[in-house]
Design a protein around this motif. Structure first.
Motif, PDB file in Angstrom:
ATOM      1  N   VAL A  73      50.179  49.105   3.093  1.00 22.20           N
ATOM      2  CA  VAL A  73      51.413  49.534   3.735  1.00 22.20           C
ATOM      3  C   VAL A  73      51.704  50.948   3.246  1.00 22.20           C
ATOM      4  CG1 VAL A  73      52.812  48.457   1.916  1.00 22.20           C
ATOM      5  CG2 VAL A  73      53.854  49.027   4.121  1.00 22.20           C
ATOM      6  N   SER A  74      52.036  51.852   4.164  1.00 21.90           N
ATOM      7  CA  SER A  74      52.324  53.223   3.758  1.00 21.90           C
ATOM      8  C   SER A  74      53.645  53.274   2.992  1.00 21.90           C
ATOM      9  CB  SER A  74      52.374  54.142   4.974  1.00 21.90           C
ATOM     10  OG  SER A  74      53.474  53.818   5.798  1.00 21.90           O
ATOM     11  N   GLU A  75      53.771  54.259   2.118  1.00 19.90           N
ATOM     12  CA  GLU A  75      54.943  54.328   1.244  1.00 19.90           C
ATOM     13  C   GLU A  75      56.268  54.493   2.003  1.00 19.90           C
ATOM     14  OE1 GLU A  75      53.846  57.343  -1.524  1.00 19.90           O
ATOM     15  OE2 GLU A  75      52.478  56.031  -2.625  1.00 19.90           O
ATOM     16  N   PRO A  76      56.353  55.355   3.028  1.00 21.50           N
ATOM     17  CA  PRO A  76      57.623  55.423   3.757  1.00 21.50           C
ATOM     18  C   PRO A  76      57.966  54.130   4.473  1.00 21.50           C
ATOM     19  CG  PRO A  76      55.941  56.763   4.832  1.00 21.50           C
ATOM     20  CD  PRO A  76      55.398  56.375   3.498  1.00 21.50           C
ATOM     21  N   VAL A  77      56.956  53.441   4.964  1.00 19.56           N
ATOM     22  CA  VAL A  77      57.200  52.147   5.606  1.00 19.56           C
ATOM     23  C   VAL A  77      57.718  51.137   4.579  1.00 19.56           C
ATOM     24  CG1 VAL A  77      56.061  50.168   6.677  1.00 19.56           C
ATOM     25  CG2 VAL A  77      55.569  52.482   7.468  1.00 19.56           C
ATOM     26  N   ALA A  78      57.092  51.114   3.409  1.00 19.63           N
ATOM     27  CA  ALA A  78      57.546  50.205   2.357  1.00 19.63           C
ATOM     28  C   ALA A  78      58.981  50.520   1.963  1.00 19.63           C
ATOM     29  CB  ALA A  78      56.629  50.321   1.137  1.00 19.63           C
ATOM     30  N   ASP A  99      59.908  60.897  -0.125  1.00 21.18           N
ATOM     31  CA  ASP A  99      59.436  60.181  -1.317  1.00 21.18           C
ATOM     32  C   ASP A  99      58.897  61.200  -2.319  1.00 21.18           C
ATOM     33  OD1 ASP A  99      58.368  58.534  -3.219  1.00 21.18           O
ATOM     34  OD2 ASP A  99      56.978  57.491  -1.891  1.00 21.18           O
ATOM     35  N   LEU A 100      59.665  61.451  -3.376  1.00 17.10           N
ATOM     36  CA  LEU A 100      59.248  62.371  -4.433  1.00 17.10           C
ATOM     37  C   LEU A 100      58.994  61.551  -5.687  1.00 17.10           C
ATOM     38  CD1 LEU A 100      58.760  65.292  -5.293  1.00 17.10           C
ATOM     39  CD2 LEU A 100      61.172  65.442  -5.926  1.00 17.10           C
ATOM     40  N   THR A 104      53.342  63.199  -6.239  1.00 18.74           N
ATOM     41  CA  THR A 104      53.288  63.748  -4.888  1.00 18.74           C
ATOM     42  C   THR A 104      54.648  63.714  -4.199  1.00 18.74           C
ATOM     43  OG1 THR A 104      52.745  61.620  -3.859  1.00 18.74           O
ATOM     44  CG2 THR A 104      50.899  62.983  -4.608  1.00 18.74           C
ATOM     45  N   LEU A 105      54.772  64.556  -3.177  1.00 15.34           N
ATOM     46  CA  LEU A 105      55.917  64.535  -2.269  1.00 15.34           C
ATOM     47  C   LEU A 105      55.412  64.097  -0.905  1.00 15.34           C
ATOM     48  CD1 LEU A 105      58.817  65.280  -1.257  1.00 15.34           C
ATOM     49  CD2 LEU A 105      57.911  67.595  -0.869  1.00 15.34           C
ATOM     50  N   ASP A 106      56.042  63.082  -0.312  1.00 13.30           N
ATOM     51  CA  ASP A 106      55.680  62.602   1.016  1.00 13.30           C
ATOM     52  C   ASP A 106      56.926  62.564   1.886  1.00 13.30           C
ATOM     53  OD1 ASP A 106      52.757  61.730   0.807  1.00 13.30           O
ATOM     54  OD2 ASP A 106      53.652  60.681  -0.889  1.00 13.30           O
ATOM     55  N   VAL A 107      56.817  63.101   3.085  1.00 13.68           N
ATOM     56  CA  VAL A 107      57.935  63.107   4.026  1.00 13.68           C
ATOM     57  C   VAL A 107      57.447  62.535   5.346  1.00 13.68           C
ATOM     58  CG1 VAL A 107      59.690  64.480   5.194  1.00 13.68           C
ATOM     59  CG2 VAL A 107      58.887  65.166   2.922  1.00 13.68           C
ATOM     60  N   ALA A 108      58.127  61.506   5.840  1.00 14.92           N
ATOM     61  CA  ALA A 108      57.755  60.870   7.100  1.00 14.92           C
ATOM     62  C   ALA A 108      58.994  60.696   7.966  1.00 14.92           C
ATOM     63  CB  ALA A 108      57.090  59.516   6.851  1.00 14.92           C
ATOM     64  N   VAL A 109      58.830  60.932   9.264  1.00 11.98           N
ATOM     65  CA  VAL A 109      59.899  60.724  10.236  1.00 11.98           C
ATOM     66  C   VAL A 109      59.596  59.437  10.991  1.00 11.98           C
ATOM     67  CG1 VAL A 109      61.154  61.689  12.198  1.00 11.98           C
ATOM     68  CG2 VAL A 109      60.190  63.211  10.453  1.00 11.98           C
ATOM     69  N   LEU A 239      66.092  58.967   0.368  1.00 14.79           N
ATOM     70  CA  LEU A 239      65.457  59.712  -0.712  1.00 14.79           C
ATOM     71  C   LEU A 239      65.030  58.721  -1.787  1.00 14.79           C
ATOM     72  CD1 LEU A 239      64.807  62.569  -1.693  1.00 14.79           C
ATOM     73  CD2 LEU A 239      67.082  62.684  -2.699  1.00 14.79           C
ATOM     74  N   VAL A 240      63.715  58.594  -2.000  1.00 14.20           N
ATOM     75  CA  VAL A 240      63.188  57.607  -2.946  1.00 14.20           C
ATOM     76  C   VAL A 240      62.188  58.285  -3.872  1.00 14.20           C
ATOM     77  CG1 VAL A 240      63.507  55.748  -1.265  1.00 14.20           C
ATOM     78  CG2 VAL A 240      61.299  56.895  -1.409  1.00 14.20           C
ATOM     79  N   GLY A 241      61.751  57.533  -4.884  1.00 14.94           N
ATOM     80  CA  GLY A 241      60.824  58.069  -5.884  1.00 14.94           C
ATOM     81  C   GLY A 241      61.577  58.487  -7.136  1.00 14.94           C
TER      82      GLY A 241
END
Length: 403
Positions: A73-78, A99-100, A104-109, A239-241
């Motif tokens: 499962v991708s992190e933004p989905v989780a 997700d910071l 890493t930094l991940d940004v998903a729309v 905003l997570v992480g």
């Protein structure tokens, strides 16, 4: 992971997949000691922009570790799975997950698609931006403030000084975490020549981290362009992480999305893990949720999106039900400008939203101050003591009358 890179340990090359397998096995063993049985299904989260080879390598690592039924499962989905039942409103159309984490930094729309949600465009990320880099930069700044002899020793290959460098890195991490809630942090750096003490202020630290923090906004903007959306079309930002807990991170993200709430769950470190566990429970048929989505899969130059729709979530707080959720300044058609709250350290922190199943932007309450909480607890204790005293008197009177 997923490439030809190997790591040399003890003079011998080791595949990265094997290293990940060892880590996964340790986690599985810990779960066995805690639960008394092996998990039936293992959900592994990954950055949203991972391609097929990396994801296949992660599954292979899980299989080498002996994990049963690994699922991805991708992190933004989780993250969305963990918060959607409480904090995503039925009227929300477009959401952003920032997700910071440590590395890493991940940004998903994410956008609404029928009864579910689906990832829009190609998620963006910064593979080197995270809490570990923050620690490294702060450690370098602390070293620069030490005496010449100490700086020279930390640059040497001496074992004692190498160990001292590790301790200093730990002090830098502790300072970063303290400065999230305090105006300054007092450090004690243990060196072979003695202990050096110094004070690091919030202004100093966040100024040093400024160039790194400035990399967050362009990544968010690029994710929006990939999704063909404008900032005003986003309903909510999550905003997570662990590294997202730094106040400047919230402020930077809020500048990119000035017209919608930037929401931060009470324990941003655990959001992705909680969502992954929920994903596993859905696959196992233990629990049902309102949304489950998969991330884009880059394959032969194309992007395909797989969306999984599932049924309504049964009543369960998922460990977040009785917590509070933080927001940063929001302007929308349905809400007034939210007030910023200034804590004792002088830093802006967001007001609090009560965790209702469906949140209204107008239901914003200021968090009770510690003194108010103490008074409330004292009143509760006095009430309980009064009840106990009343019951004691009543029982005594009954015993006397009987005798």
């Amino acid at each position: 992971l997923g490439g030809p890179t190997t790591v040399v340990l003890g003079g011998h090359p080791v595949e990265v997949t094997d290293l990940v397998a060892v880590l996964l096995r340790r986690v599985d063993d810990h779960a066995f000691r805690t639960l008394g049985e092996r998990p039936r299904i293992t959900a592994l989260s990954h950055p949203a922009d991972w391609d097929r080879p990396r994801r296949d390598a992660l599954v292979e690592a899980a299989e080498r570790a002996g994990l049963s039924n690994p699922t991805l499962v991708s992190e933004p989905v989780a993250a969305l799975l963990a918060v959607t039942d409480r904090y995503v409103r039925p009227t929300d159309t477009n959401l952003v997950v920032v997700d910071l984490g440590g590395g890493t930094l991940d940004v998903a729309v994410v956008g609404r698609a029928g009864d579910g949600l689906t990832v829009l465009g190609v998620p963006q990320g910064d593979r080197s931006l995270g809490g570990e880099l923050f620690d490294e930069v702060l450690a370098s700044y602390i070293v620069a403030r030490l005496e010449d002899e100490a700086r020279a020793g930390l640059d040497s290959d001496d074992v004692e000084w190498q160990q001292a460098a590790l301790r200093l890195r730990g002090e830098a991490r502790r300072a970063k975490e303290l400065l999230s809630i305090r105006p300054h942090a007092d450090l004690a750096v243990s060196l072979p020549t003695g202990t050096s003490t110094l004070r690091l202020t919030r202004g100093e630290a966040f100024s040093v981290l400024g160039p790194l923090l400035a990399r967050i906004a362009p990544t968010c903007s690029l994710a929006l362009r990939q999704a063909a959306l404008a900032p005003g079309e986003i309903d909510r930002v999550f905003l997570v992480g662990g590294a997202s807990q730094l106040p400047p991170v919230v402020e930077v993200v809020a500048t990119v999305f000035p017209h919608c709430p930037v929401l931060q769950p009470p324990d941003p470190k655990a959001v992705v893990a909680t969502g992954a566990a929920l994903h596993a429970s859905v696959i196992a048929g233990i629990r049902h949720v309102t949304v489950a989505v998969d991330a884009p899969t880059k394959r032969r130059g194309t992007t395909s999106i797989e969306t999984v729709s599932v049924v309504e979530h049964e009543e369960d707080d998922l460990g977040l039900g009785h917590e509070r959720i933080a927001t940063h300044g929001c302007e929308s058609d349905n809400a007034e400008r939210q007030r910023e709250v200034v804590d004792e350290a002088g830093a802006h922190r967001p007001p609090r939203l009560a965790p209702e199943p469906e949140l209204d932007d107008r239901s914003v309450f200021r968090k009770a101050e510690p003194a108010q909480l103490a008074v409330q607890r004292l009143r509760a204790i006095l009430i309980v003591l009064g009840l106990i005293a009343g019951i004691t008197v009543l029982v005594t009177a009954i015993l006397i009358s009987v005798s």
